[in-house]
Design a protein around this motif. Structure first.
Motif, mmCIF file in Angstrom:
data_model
loop_
_atom_site.group_PDB
_atom_site.id
_atom_site.type_symbol
_atom_site.label_atom_id
_atom_site.label_comp_id
_atom_site.label_asym_id
_atom_site.label_seq_id
_atom_site.Cartn_x
_atom_site.Cartn_y
_atom_site.Cartn_z
ATOM 1 N N ASN A 64 47.252 36.375 42.527
ATOM 2 C CA ASN A 64 45.790 36.367 42.631
ATOM 3 C C ASN A 64 45.045 36.823 41.388
ATOM 4 O O ASN A 64 43.834 36.640 41.294
ATOM 5 C CB ASN A 64 45.344 37.249 43.805
ATOM 6 N N SER A 65 45.719 37.460 40.455
ATOM 7 C CA SER A 65 44.997 38.003 39.306
ATOM 8 C C SER A 65 45.887 38.052 38.071
ATOM 9 O O SER A 65 47.102 37.931 38.165
ATOM 10 C CB SER A 65 44.476 39.412 39.612
ATOM 11 N N GLU A 83 40.367 37.217 38.081
ATOM 12 C CA GLU A 83 40.714 37.093 39.495
ATOM 13 C C GLU A 83 39.877 35.965 40.078
ATOM 14 O O GLU A 83 38.646 36.050 40.062
ATOM 15 C CB GLU A 83 40.441 38.398 40.228
ATOM 16 N N GLN A 84 40.528 34.910 40.537
ATOM 17 C CA GLN A 84 39.885 33.714 41.062
ATOM 18 C C GLN A 84 38.882 33.183 40.046
ATOM 19 O O GLN A 84 39.266 32.814 38.962
ATOM 20 C CB GLN A 84 39.281 33.987 42.426
ATOM 21 N N GLN A 85 37.602 33.179 40.320
ATOM 22 C CA GLN A 85 36.587 32.628 39.410
ATOM 23 C C GLN A 85 35.907 33.700 38.568
ATOM 24 O O GLN A 85 34.969 33.403 37.833
ATOM 25 C CB GLN A 85 35.529 31.854 40.209
#
Length: 126
Positions: A64-65, A83-85
């Motif tokens: 996830n990161s 992390e994600q966007q």
């Protein structure tokens, strides 16, 4: 600044440890953080001055990161967290940003806090 960045001459370091590590991580069933570290050649650009510096890059990632830590020979420390966007970048613990790929040479990754001093690494392959 756009023309200056396009004219930078960059020597590509050998090895792709970080890209191999990230590929391995994408297939790893563990969600725990895994890290890889590798020495790179980095550059510091300030006005018309260009300085080559040795630097270490440490990449720690989970599903996830991702954290990227730069440690440059001149004492500069850069931390990139994604992390994600969402992405956060700190240059010597101050807010910074990555220069857009549209103004950079291929395989060049650059960070600055004010465009007066720019730190770059090539062939990071993230």
């Amino acid at each position: 600044m756009k023309n200056t960045i396009k004219q930078l001459t960059v020597k590509m370091p050998a090895g792709h440890l970080l890209s191999v590590f990230l590929l391995w991580l994408s297939f790893s069933p563990n969600s725990q953080a895994s890290c890889a570290e590798q020495a790179f050649q980095c550059w510091r650009y300030s006005g018309e001055q260009e300085q080559s510096l040795s630097c270490n890059m440490k990449v720690c990632a989970t599903a996830n990161s991702m954290d990227i830590y730069w440690s440059l020979a001149d004492g500069t420390a850069i931390h990139e967290y994604g992390e994600q966007q969402q992405t956060q970048i700190l240059l010597n613990q101050q807010p910074a940003f990555a220069l857009p790929q549209t103004i950079l040479q291929d395989e060049l990754h650059c960070i600055s806090s004010d465009l007066r001093v720019i730190y770059c690494v090539s062939d990071l392959s993230l």
